[in-house]
Scaffold this motif. Structure first.
Motif, PDB file in Angstrom:
ATOM      1  N   PHE A  53       0.830  -1.207   0.129  1.00  0.00           N
ATOM      2  CA  PHE A  53      -0.073   0.032  -0.018  1.00  0.00           C
ATOM      3  C   PHE A  53       0.841   1.180  -0.085  1.00  0.00           C
ATOM      4  CE2 PHE A  53      -2.080   3.444   2.134  1.00  0.00           C
ATOM      5  CZ  PHE A  53      -3.185   3.682   1.883  1.00  0.00           C
ATOM      6  N   HIS A  54       1.999   1.250   0.711  1.00  0.00           N
ATOM      7  CA  HIS A  54       2.775   2.353   0.799  1.00  0.00           C
ATOM      8  C   HIS A  54       3.400   2.843  -0.789  1.00  0.00           C
ATOM      9  CE1 HIS A  54       5.483   5.309   2.903  1.00  0.00           C
ATOM     10  NE2 HIS A  54       6.284   4.917   2.028  1.00  0.00           N
ATOM     11  N   ARG A  55       3.678   1.657  -1.344  1.00  0.00           N
ATOM     12  CA  ARG A  55       4.192   1.919  -2.631  1.00  0.00           C
ATOM     13  C   ARG A  55       3.121   2.639  -3.469  1.00  0.00           C
ATOM     14  NH1 ARG A  55       6.260  -3.247  -1.228  1.00  0.00           N
ATOM     15  NH2 ARG A  55       8.693  -3.154  -0.729  1.00  0.00           N
ATOM     16  N   PHE A  56       1.898   2.138  -3.314  1.00  0.00           N
ATOM     17  CA  PHE A  56       0.762   2.737  -4.178  1.00  0.00           C
ATOM     18  C   PHE A  56       0.630   3.863  -3.989  1.00  0.00           C
ATOM     19  CE2 PHE A  56      -0.855  -1.851  -5.121  1.00  0.00           C
ATOM     20  CZ  PHE A  56      -0.121  -2.089  -6.374  1.00  0.00           C
ATOM     21  N   PHE A  57       0.851   4.373  -2.557  1.00  0.00           N
ATOM     22  CA  PHE A  57       0.114   5.685  -2.096  1.00  0.00           C
ATOM     23  C   PHE A  57       0.549   6.843  -2.874  1.00  0.00           C
ATOM     24  CE2 PHE A  57      -0.298   9.302   0.888  1.00  0.00           C
ATOM     25  CZ  PHE A  57      -1.475   9.038   1.235  1.00  0.00           C
ATOM     26  N   ASN A  58       1.848   6.965  -3.234  1.00  0.00           N
ATOM     27  CA  ASN A  58       2.440   8.031  -3.936  1.00  0.00           C
ATOM     28  C   ASN A  58       2.612   7.692  -5.567  1.00  0.00           C
ATOM     29  OD1 ASN A  58       2.960   9.798  -1.930  1.00  0.00           O
ATOM     30  ND2 ASN A  58       4.577   8.362  -1.218  1.00  0.00           N
ATOM     31  N   ASP A  59       1.739   6.577  -5.963  1.00  0.00           N
ATOM     32  CA  ASP A  59       1.722   6.198  -7.389  1.00  0.00           C
ATOM     33  C   ASP A  59       0.514   7.159  -8.013  1.00  0.00           C
ATOM     34  OD1 ASP A  59       1.292   5.176  -9.918  1.00  0.00           O
ATOM     35  OD2 ASP A  59       2.159   3.105  -8.946  1.00  0.00           O
ATOM     36  N   PRO A  60       1.065   7.920  -9.066  1.00  0.00           N
ATOM     37  CA  PRO A  60       0.104   8.767  -9.820  1.00  0.00           C
ATOM     38  C   PRO A  60      -1.279   8.075 -10.495  1.00  0.00           C
ATOM     39  CG  PRO A  60       2.263   9.381 -10.740  1.00  0.00           C
ATOM     40  CD  PRO A  60       2.357   8.215  -9.826  1.00  0.00           C
ATOM     41  N   ARG A  61      -1.127   6.844 -10.694  1.00  0.00           N
ATOM     42  CA  ARG A  61      -2.081   5.979 -11.029  1.00  0.00           C
ATOM     43  C   ARG A  61      -3.136   5.793  -9.978  1.00  0.00           C
ATOM     44  NH1 ARG A  61       0.811   0.489 -12.808  1.00  0.00           N
ATOM     45  NH2 ARG A  61       1.748   0.966 -10.749  1.00  0.00           N
ATOM     46  N   TRP A  62      -2.758   5.900  -8.506  1.00  0.00           N
ATOM     47  CA  TRP A  62      -3.615   5.593  -7.542  1.00  0.00           C
ATOM     48  C   TRP A  62      -4.862   6.726  -7.460  1.00  0.00           C
ATOM     49  CZ3 TRP A  62      -4.507   6.191  -2.072  1.00  0.00           C
ATOM     50  CH2 TRP A  62      -5.193   5.183  -1.439  1.00  0.00           C
ATOM     51  N   ALA A  63      -4.485   7.793  -8.008  1.00  0.00           N
ATOM     52  CA  ALA A  63      -5.471   8.913  -8.087  1.00  0.00           C
ATOM     53  C   ALA A  63      -6.759   8.145  -8.838  1.00  0.00           C
ATOM     54  CB  ALA A  63      -5.240  10.248  -8.601  1.00  0.00           C
ATOM     55  N   LEU A  64      -6.690   7.905 -10.150  1.00  0.00           N
ATOM     56  CA  LEU A  64      -7.504   7.100 -10.873  1.00  0.00           C
ATOM     57  C   LEU A  64      -8.194   5.934 -10.044  1.00  0.00           C
ATOM     58  CD1 LEU A  64      -5.879   7.237 -14.159  1.00  0.00           C
ATOM     59  CD2 LEU A  64      -7.508   8.814 -13.457  1.00  0.00           C
ATOM     60  N   ALA A  65      -7.405   5.086  -9.510  1.00  0.00           N
ATOM     61  CA  ALA A  65      -7.985   3.986  -8.667  1.00  0.00           C
ATOM     62  C   ALA A  65      -8.878   4.646  -7.640  1.00  0.00           C
ATOM     63  CB  ALA A  65      -6.879   3.324  -8.220  1.00  0.00           C
ATOM     64  N   VAL A  66      -8.460   5.412  -6.811  1.00  0.00           N
ATOM     65  CA  VAL A  66      -9.203   5.906  -5.749  1.00  0.00           C
ATOM     66  C   VAL A  66     -10.706   6.618  -6.258  1.00  0.00           C
ATOM     67  CG1 VAL A  66      -9.471   7.900  -3.955  1.00  0.00           C
ATOM     68  CG2 VAL A  66      -7.673   6.475  -4.228  1.00  0.00           C
ATOM     69  N   VAL A  67     -10.696   7.386  -7.413  1.00  0.00           N
ATOM     70  CA  VAL A  67     -11.881   7.811  -7.842  1.00  0.00           C
ATOM     71  C   VAL A  67     -12.824   6.677  -8.307  1.00  0.00           C
ATOM     72  CG1 VAL A  67     -12.925   8.864  -9.843  1.00  0.00           C
ATOM     73  CG2 VAL A  67     -10.838  10.205  -8.767  1.00  0.00           C
ATOM     74  N   ARG A  68     -12.220   5.779  -9.153  1.00  0.00           N
ATOM     75  CA  ARG A  68     -13.090   4.419  -9.508  1.00  0.00           C
ATOM     76  C   ARG A  68     -13.397   3.658  -8.256  1.00  0.00           C
ATOM     77  NH1 ARG A  68     -12.335  -0.796  -9.988  1.00  0.00           N
ATOM     78  NH2 ARG A  68     -13.043  -2.035 -11.962  1.00  0.00           N
ATOM     79  N   ALA A  69     -12.742   3.517  -7.054  1.00  0.00           N
ATOM     80  CA  ALA A  69     -13.048   2.725  -6.040  1.00  0.00           C
ATOM     81  C   ALA A  69     -14.312   3.738  -5.121  1.00  0.00           C
ATOM     82  CB  ALA A  69     -12.205   2.641  -4.814  1.00  0.00           C
ATOM     83  N   THR A  70     -14.204   5.017  -5.234  1.00  0.00           N
ATOM     84  CA  THR A  70     -15.123   5.962  -4.615  1.00  0.00           C
ATOM     85  C   THR A  70     -16.739   5.595  -5.537  1.00  0.00           C
ATOM     86  OG1 THR A  70     -13.707   7.418  -3.737  1.00  0.00           O
ATOM     87  CG2 THR A  70     -16.049   8.193  -4.196  1.00  0.00           C
ATOM     88  N   VAL A  71     -16.630   5.701  -6.762  1.00  0.00           N
ATOM     89  CA  VAL A  71     -17.770   5.199  -7.627  1.00  0.00           C
ATOM     90  C   VAL A  71     -18.429   3.695  -7.262  1.00  0.00           C
ATOM     91  CG1 VAL A  71     -18.750   5.005  -9.623  1.00  0.00           C
ATOM     92  CG2 VAL A  71     -17.231   6.794  -9.507  1.00  0.00           C
ATOM     93  N   LEU A  72     -17.658   2.887  -7.303  1.00  0.00           N
ATOM     94  CA  LEU A  72     -18.016   1.608  -6.752  1.00  0.00           C
ATOM     95  C   LEU A  72     -18.641   1.468  -5.314  1.00  0.00           C
ATOM     96  CD1 LEU A  72     -15.291  -0.746  -8.319  1.00  0.00           C
ATOM     97  CD2 LEU A  72     -17.671  -0.442  -9.098  1.00  0.00           C
ATOM     98  N   GLU A  73     -18.073   2.347  -4.376  1.00  0.00           N
ATOM     99  CA  GLU A  73     -18.607   2.435  -2.969  1.00  0.00           C
ATOM    100  C   GLU A  73     -19.979   3.075  -3.239  1.00  0.00           C
ATOM    101  OE1 GLU A  73     -16.049   4.502  -0.730  1.00  0.00           O
ATOM    102  OE2 GLU A  73     -14.338   3.345  -1.085  1.00  0.00           O
ATOM    103  N   ALA A  74     -20.142   4.243  -3.834  1.00  0.00           N
ATOM    104  CA  ALA A  74     -21.450   4.896  -3.964  1.00  0.00           C
ATOM    105  C   ALA A  74     -22.551   4.309  -4.775  1.00  0.00           C
ATOM    106  CB  ALA A  74     -21.051   6.274  -4.933  1.00  0.00           C
ATOM    107  N   ALA A  75     -21.981   3.264  -5.558  1.00  0.00           N
ATOM    108  CA  ALA A  75     -23.151   2.471  -6.082  1.00  0.00           C
ATOM    109  C   ALA A  75     -23.851   1.398  -5.069  1.00  0.00           C
ATOM    110  CB  ALA A  75     -22.611   1.479  -7.191  1.00  0.00           C
ATOM    111  N   HIS A  76     -23.050   1.189  -4.017  1.00  0.00           N
ATOM    112  CA  HIS A  76     -23.865   0.107  -2.980  1.00  0.00           C
ATOM    113  C   HIS A  76     -24.992   0.912  -2.601  1.00  0.00           C
ATOM    114  CE1 HIS A  76     -24.295  -2.137   0.777  1.00  0.00           C
ATOM    115  NE2 HIS A  76     -23.320  -2.968   0.050  1.00  0.00           N
ATOM    116  N   PRO A  77     -26.194   0.551  -2.293  1.00  0.00           N
ATOM    117  CA  PRO A  77     -27.271   1.234  -1.838  1.00  0.00           C
ATOM    118  C   PRO A  77     -27.010   2.038  -0.620  1.00  0.00           C
ATOM    119  CG  PRO A  77     -27.919  -1.001  -2.826  1.00  0.00           C
ATOM    120  CD  PRO A  77     -26.401  -0.903  -2.749  1.00  0.00           C
ATOM    121  N   GLN A  78     -26.719   1.130   0.458  1.00  0.00           N
ATOM    122  CA  GLN A  78     -26.391   1.727   1.732  1.00  0.00           C
ATOM    123  C   GLN A  78     -25.325   2.814   1.974  1.00  0.00           C
ATOM    124  OE1 GLN A  78     -26.645  -0.212   5.704  1.00  0.00           O
ATOM    125  NE2 GLN A  78     -26.690  -2.283   4.816  1.00  0.00           N
ATOM    126  N   ILE A  79     -24.130   2.528   1.305  1.00  0.00           N
ATOM    127  CA  ILE A  79     -23.116   3.575   1.232  1.00  0.00           C
ATOM    128  C   ILE A  79     -23.586   4.719   0.337  1.00  0.00           C
ATOM    129  CG2 ILE A  79     -20.783   4.253   0.489  1.00  0.00           C
ATOM    130  CD1 ILE A  79     -20.043   1.212   0.819  1.00  0.00           C
TER     131      ILE A  79
END
Length: 522
Positions: free
Chosen positions: A61-87
């Protein structure tokens, strides 16, 4: 379990690449080159890893944290979270991410650093803080369905989206993880969930079982929620400017007009195909090519000097206030002057309109409607109710890293203030205060409950209990240099001055170089 996502099947031929595929890859998309693949060897256990080694600077995780690609991954993860009815319901009802996305991003990154850092005491404090925060997030959505942020299945899904999106970002950028690395990363996210106090079993124990769990959730549980639509079709296109770009509306509007649709298109294209179809998300021609190009570009950006791509440095730069103090203030002022000249050139050469109320220098005072929209309506739904004041309390508690007793005192003070506001302003009795109700009454909000909020905030900020706020305590709350204009003769911020300034801001609608970045800026 039958594979429910067609993007999890081998594909050949032009145009066959899906969001889980990489150029030239065939077979199970969760495999890396030469890997055995997580679907092979049913029941295969992840390697035993000592808990103490899951976190810290040597973690995946520490290696990914400062990886520029992780910005895209976090946005994608946020969208998948928001698609869960409770979240999605919890986000729509309680979150300030629409009005204050940059503030939330900064808080999220600080929280992840604490949770995945090497210090066990810091991790325990942060886990306790997150649990207290999530305990307060429960209710029912617009269809009267209950949601609860402490539901262990909900919490497991949040962690699952971060793990799966981290794996996907590597695959889409042409560097799929090998099996050993993937298992190590999964063990770290399992450890993250365990640190929050969740019992084993809410995330599947092995990777083969995880992919089956993820596919089932995508195919059966995720929905086109209101929060999902807000993120994809409102937030990206109307993203408010971070503090760094405050007062530069044309520059920001121009960049957002170009970047917003691209981010939205890339994010949608990276989602599982079965969910895109079921949710009716748009299929933009060339989106898959654009998506893979964005991930490849982010991968190449990793070759930049480390200090250019450090996540903390980038977020800290965006959150710099134009009127702040410190070593960066002079350089920031010079950069902003050049950006203003660029903005003037853009206005002359392009038809991009500037925001209606941002083309003039800010006044010392603002209208009741502006104060309502910029300060009180933290969730951006057009109404003032308890989630708005709770969002203020959360921000202050997070900023000051409060323990449970002080945190409870601050929440209780805000709750009392909400009851006072509701009693005075809710003229139609619907349990909330509209902008019209607030503007029509135009009240003085400096009642006993607000005074109590100010006093409690002073007490929890005054960490050493000497009845004054010193420079370090001031910076902790406001993230800027000490405000010289409020110093007393001995160079301290007194209780009376603090309470007076807080009441002036919250009731007199007076702009403040300290409180605007704290409660108003995005």
């Amino acid at each position: 379990m039958k594979d429910t996502d067609s993007s999890h099947s081998p594909r050949t031929g032009p145009g066959a690449a899906g969001p889980y595929d990489t150029p030239g890859a065939t077979g199970d998309p969760h495999e890396g080159p030469g890997a055995t693949g997580p679907h092979e060897g049913p029941g295969r256990e992840a390697p035993e890893t000592p808990t103490e080694s899951l976190f810290g600077p040597d973690s995946q995780f520490h290696r990914f944290f400062n990886d520029p690609r992780w910005a895209l991954a976090v946005v994608r993860a946020t969208v998948l979270e928001a698609a869960h009815p409770q979240i999605g319901a919890a986000l729509a009802d309680n979150s300030s991410f629409v009005v204050h996305p940059w503030r939330r991003l900064g808080n999220t990154l600080v929280s992840l650093q604490r949770m995945f850092g090497a210090d066990e005491h810091t991790r325990q404090r942060e886990a306790a803080r997150l649990n207290r925060l999530h305990t307060r997030l429960s209710g029912t959505d617009a269809r009267n369905r209950p949601y609860d942020a402490m539901d262990p299945e909900v919490r497991a899904w949040v962690v699952a989206t971060l793990f799966e999106s981290s794996v996907t970002m590597c695959r889409l950028s042409g560097q799929p993880l090998d099996q050993t690395t993937m298992e190590r990363l999964y063990a770290e996210f399992q450890g993250f969930l365990a640190a929050l106090g969740d019992e084993a079993g809410h995330l599947p124990p092995t990777l083969p079982e995880f992919w089956q769990y993820f596919d089932r959730m995508v195919a059966e549980e995720l929905q086109n929620t209101e929060a999902l639509r807000i993120i994809l079709f409102k937030l990206f296109e109307h993203l408010p400017a971070p503090p760094l770009f405050a007062g530069l509306p044309t520059v920001w509007a121009t960049g957002r007009a170009l970047a917003g649709p691209v981010i939205g298109t890339v994010t949608v294209a990276s989602l599982p195909e079965v969910f895109r179809r079921r949710a009716g998300l748009p299929e933009v021609p060339g989106a898959q090519t654009l998506m893979q190009g964005a991930y490849m570009a982010a991968r190449l950006a990793g070759a930049l000097p480390d200090n250019w791509i450090q996540t903390q440095n980038v977020v800290g730069l965006l959150q710099l206030s134009p009127d702040g103090e410190g070593p960066c203030a002079e350089a920031l002022s010079a950069v902003r002057a050049r950006m203003k000249r660029a903005g003037a050139f853009i206005r002359l050469s392009t038809p991009v309109p500037a925001p209606r109320d941002s083309t003039v220098a800010p006044e010392n005072r603002r209208s009741a409607r502006a104060f309502f929209a910029e300060v009180l309506d933290q969730t951006g739904d057009g109404y003032l109710d308890w989630p708005d004041l709770a969002a203020m309390a959360r921000e202050l508690c997070s900023r000051l890293d409060l323990d449970e007793p002080e945190e409870t005192r601050l929440y209780d003070a805000f709750a009392a203030w909400w009851r006072e506001l509701q009693s005075a302003l809710d003229s139609d009795g619907d349990g909330r205060v509209s902008e019209e109700e607030y503007a029509a009454a135009a009240p003085s909000l400096a009642g006993p409950a607000l005074i109590r909020v100010a006093e409690v905030l002073f007490a929890v900020t005054d960490a050493d209990g000497d009845q004054f706020i010193d420079a370090e305590e001031y910076r902790l709350l406001f993230r800027k240099g000490f405000g010289r204009t409020v110093l007393d003769g001995e160079g301290r911020y007194s209780r009376s001055a603090f309470v007076r300034d807080f009441l002036s801001f919250m009731s007199g609608r007076r702009r403040s170089a300290s409180y605007d970045p704290l409660l108003s800026d995005a």
